[in-house]
Design an enzyme around this catalytic site. Sequence first.
Site, PDB file in Angstrom:
ATOM      1  N   ILE A 261       7.941  18.217  54.005  1.00  0.00           N
ATOM      2  CA  ILE A 261       7.980  19.389  53.447  1.00  0.00           C
ATOM      3  C   ILE A 261       6.842  19.400  52.380  1.00  0.00           C
ATOM      4  CG2 ILE A 261       9.809  19.231  51.992  1.00  0.00           C
ATOM      5  CD1 ILE A 261      10.154  22.043  52.610  1.00  0.00           C
TER       6      ILE A 261
ATOM      7  N   GLY B 229      13.565  21.891  46.297  1.00  0.00           N
ATOM      8  CA  GLY B 229      14.175  22.075  47.593  1.00  0.00           C
ATOM      9  C   GLY B 229      14.972  20.945  48.002  1.00  0.00           C
TER      10      GLY B 229
ATOM     11  N   HIS C  82      19.850  18.732  62.898  1.00  0.00           N
ATOM     12  CA  HIS C  82      18.561  18.235  62.085  1.00  0.00           C
ATOM     13  C   HIS C  82      17.872  17.042  62.902  1.00  0.00           C
ATOM     14  CE1 HIS C  82      19.930  20.481  58.594  1.00  0.00           C
ATOM     15  NE2 HIS C  82      18.618  20.706  58.243  1.00  0.00           N
TER      16      HIS C  82
ATOM     17  N   LYS D 101      16.250  12.752  58.637  1.00  0.00           N
ATOM     18  CA  LYS D 101      16.980  13.295  57.716  1.00  0.00           C
ATOM     19  C   LYS D 101      18.128  12.312  56.774  1.00  0.00           C
ATOM     20  CE  LYS D 101      19.570  17.413  55.807  1.00  0.00           C
ATOM     21  NZ  LYS D 101      18.742  17.447  54.442  1.00  0.00           N
TER      22      LYS D 101
HETATM   23  N1  NAI Z   1      15.448  23.841  50.482  1.00  0.00           N
HETATM   24  C1  NAI Z   1      14.675  23.647  51.592  1.00  0.00           C
HETATM   25  O1  NAI Z   1      14.252  24.713  52.324  1.00  0.00           O
HETATM   26  C2  NAI Z   1      14.370  22.235  52.297  1.00  0.00           C
HETATM   27  C3  NAI Z   1      14.558  21.299  51.841  1.00  0.00           C
HETATM   28  N2  NAI Z   1      14.428  20.044  52.219  1.00  0.00           N
HETATM   29  C4  NAI Z   1      14.806  18.727  51.509  1.00  0.00           C
HETATM   30  O2  NAI Z   1      13.483  18.463  50.737  1.00  0.00           O
HETATM   31  C5  NAI Z   1      13.735  16.930  50.540  1.00  0.00           C
HETATM   32  C6  NAI Z   1      12.610  16.239  51.336  1.00  0.00           C
HETATM   33  O3  NAI Z   1      12.656  16.430  52.753  1.00  0.00           O
HETATM   34  P1  NAI Z   1      11.534  15.607  53.606  1.00  0.00           P
HETATM   35  O4  NAI Z   1      10.273  16.183  53.160  1.00  0.00           O
HETATM   36  O5  NAI Z   1      11.884  15.919  54.798  1.00  0.00           O
HETATM   37  O6  NAI Z   1      11.609  14.158  53.185  1.00  0.00           O
HETATM   38  P2  NAI Z   1      10.547  13.257  53.206  1.00  0.00           P
HETATM   39  O7  NAI Z   1      11.036  11.742  53.236  1.00  0.00           O
HETATM   40  O8  NAI Z   1       9.524  13.478  54.307  1.00  0.00           O
HETATM   41  O9  NAI Z   1       9.602  13.347  51.827  1.00  0.00           O
HETATM   42  C7  NAI Z   1       9.876  13.113  50.674  1.00  0.00           C
HETATM   43  C8  NAI Z   1       8.848  12.163  49.967  1.00  0.00           C
HETATM   44  O10 NAI Z   1       9.196  12.283  48.415  1.00  0.00           O
HETATM   45  C9  NAI Z   1       8.468  11.113  47.977  1.00  0.00           C
HETATM   46  N3  NAI Z   1       9.142  10.656  46.788  1.00  0.00           N
HETATM   47  C10 NAI Z   1      10.479   9.940  46.547  1.00  0.00           C
HETATM   48  N4  NAI Z   1      10.472   9.692  45.287  1.00  0.00           N
HETATM   49  C11 NAI Z   1       9.507  10.323  44.686  1.00  0.00           C
HETATM   50  C12 NAI Z   1       9.164  10.579  43.195  1.00  0.00           C
HETATM   51  N5  NAI Z   1      10.076  10.092  42.221  1.00  0.00           N
HETATM   52  N6  NAI Z   1       8.261  11.493  42.978  1.00  0.00           N
HETATM   53  C13 NAI Z   1       7.288  11.589  43.684  1.00  0.00           C
HETATM   54  N7  NAI Z   1       7.540  11.523  45.200  1.00  0.00           N
HETATM   55  C14 NAI Z   1       8.716  10.941  45.577  1.00  0.00           C
HETATM   56  C15 NAI Z   1       8.664  10.011  49.279  1.00  0.00           C
HETATM   57  O11 NAI Z   1       7.783   9.033  49.114  1.00  0.00           O
HETATM   58  C16 NAI Z   1       8.325  10.799  50.277  1.00  0.00           C
HETATM   59  O12 NAI Z   1       7.072  11.239  50.500  1.00  0.00           O
HETATM   60  C17 NAI Z   1      15.158  16.566  51.191  1.00  0.00           C
HETATM   61  O13 NAI Z   1      16.091  16.569  50.261  1.00  0.00           O
HETATM   62  C18 NAI Z   1      15.311  17.831  52.386  1.00  0.00           C
HETATM   63  O14 NAI Z   1      16.653  18.058  52.555  1.00  0.00           O
HETATM   64  C19 NAI Z   1      13.458  19.839  53.409  1.00  0.00           C
HETATM   65  C20 NAI Z   1      13.165  20.865  53.895  1.00  0.00           C
HETATM   66  C21 NAI Z   1      13.400  22.409  53.617  1.00  0.00           C
HETATM   67  O1  LIG Z   2      16.013  17.750  55.452  1.00  0.00           O
HETATM   68  C1  LIG Z   2      15.482  18.754  55.971  1.00  0.00           C
HETATM   69  O2  LIG Z   2      14.607  18.737  56.817  1.00  0.00           O
HETATM   70  C2  LIG Z   2      16.094  20.146  55.473  1.00  0.00           C
HETATM   71  N1  LIG Z   2      16.718  20.104  54.491  1.00  0.00           N
HETATM   72  C3  LIG Z   2      17.560  21.087  53.844  1.00  0.00           C
HETATM   73  C4  LIG Z   2      18.944  21.069  53.589  1.00  0.00           C
HETATM   74  O3  LIG Z   2      19.394  19.780  53.702  1.00  0.00           O
HETATM   75  O4  LIG Z   2      19.742  22.041  53.985  1.00  0.00           O
HETATM   76  C5  LIG Z   2      16.959  22.325  54.298  1.00  0.00           C
HETATM   77  C6  LIG Z   2      16.836  22.522  55.985  1.00  0.00           C
HETATM   78  O5  LIG Z   2      17.756  22.421  56.365  1.00  0.00           O
HETATM   79  C7  LIG Z   2      15.601  21.226  56.234  1.00  0.00           C
END
Ligand code: NAI
Ligand SMILES: O=C(O)C1=N[C@H](C(=O)O)C[C@H](O)C1
Length: 250
Positions: A15, A78, A135, A139
């Site tokens: 993301i 997020g 998902h 995840k």
């Molecule tokens: N609120 C929302 O609408 C959404 C929330 N999420 C959440 O966002 C988070 C990330 O999801 P994804 O992108 O799928 O995971 P991902 O694993 O693809 O990306 C996370 C990134 O953060 C980096 N990272 C880890 N520690 C770090 C630090 N201290 N400083 C900078 N970068 C760091 C990792 O190396 C990785 O590149 C999860 O908790 C997910 O559930 C994801 C999609 C939508």
């Molecule tokens: O990890 C994801 O992909 C997502 N994480 C968020 C969550 O845990 O609710 C938001 C969305 O579902 C995508």
Amino acid sequence: MSKLRVAVLGAKGRIGSEAVRAVEAADDMELVAALGRGDALETLVDSGAQVAVELTTPASVMDNLEFCVRNGIHAVVGTTGWTDERLAQLKGWLAASPDTGVLIAPNFSIGAVLTMKFAQIAAPLFASVEVVELHHPNKVDAPSGTATRTAQLIAEARRRAGTAPAPDATATALDGARGADVDGVPVHAVRLRGLLAHQEVLLGGEGETLTIRHDSLHHSSFMPGILLGVRRVVSAPGLTFGLEHFLDLG
Ligand SMILES: NC(=O)C1=CN([C@@H]2O[C@H](COP(=O)(O)OP(=O)(O)OC[C@H]3O[C@@H](n4cnc5c(N)ncnc54)[C@H](O)[C@@H]3O)[C@@H](O)[C@H]2O)C=CC1
Ligand SMILES: O=C(O)C1=N[C@H](C(=O)O)C[C@H](O)C1
């Protein structure tokens, strides 16, 4: 008008990389930093970031937010993994930096925010309610932050209305067969290659069922919410939990 100076943390993630592109494409924003794991947080100060978009991992988010809040950098978060203890710690940091705003959005997509709203309305009107989140298999947390929040809102709405506990005659069950119990609401998590982020709220009453389903088909679904959060958080000091507070949902 001067542009908002925005940084993205987790800039190489699924993301985060989409958020980098969205901020770069926004006319009223300038991407001043894109940090990955191991990059120095001081870059946020050196680049003059006004808002940090935090999209990392539950293990990293607290250290990142502590740094942001202590340096007066607003944050749009997020990342999942929120507990009462973590929220209390964040509120403590914010109390010492009263002009700083933090938005935590369990889900940035408008459809998911509406799913939570609709579920809150429907939950007291049906005998049974369960949440299923589905998902992609990469995840790291389960259940999703969105499902946890949805279940909490459902439980709160049913408590307020005095709704009886959902009927369930299960007497024996394999561990996990009835899902996780979030405030008394069963939450089931599916991990399946091919999926992105999906959720169903299943409601059942006498002779009828209602299913509220949302599907995020691409990470672009989260971008309008992230950009809205960035624009609004700069004038919303303190903690805002949920994007709905920045939307006019009536
Ligand atoms: N609120 C929302 O609408 C959404 C929330 N999420 C959440 O966002 C988070 C990330 O999801 P994804 O992108 O799928 O995971 P991902 O694993 O693809 O990306 C996370 C990134 O953060 C980096 N990272 C880890 N520690 C770090 C630090 N201290 N400083 C900078 N970068 C760091 C990792 O190396 C990785 O590149 C999860 O908790 C997910 O559930 C994801 C999609 C939508
Ligand atoms: O990890 C994801 O992909 C997502 N994480 C968020 C969550 O845990 O609710 C938001 C969305 O579902 C995508």
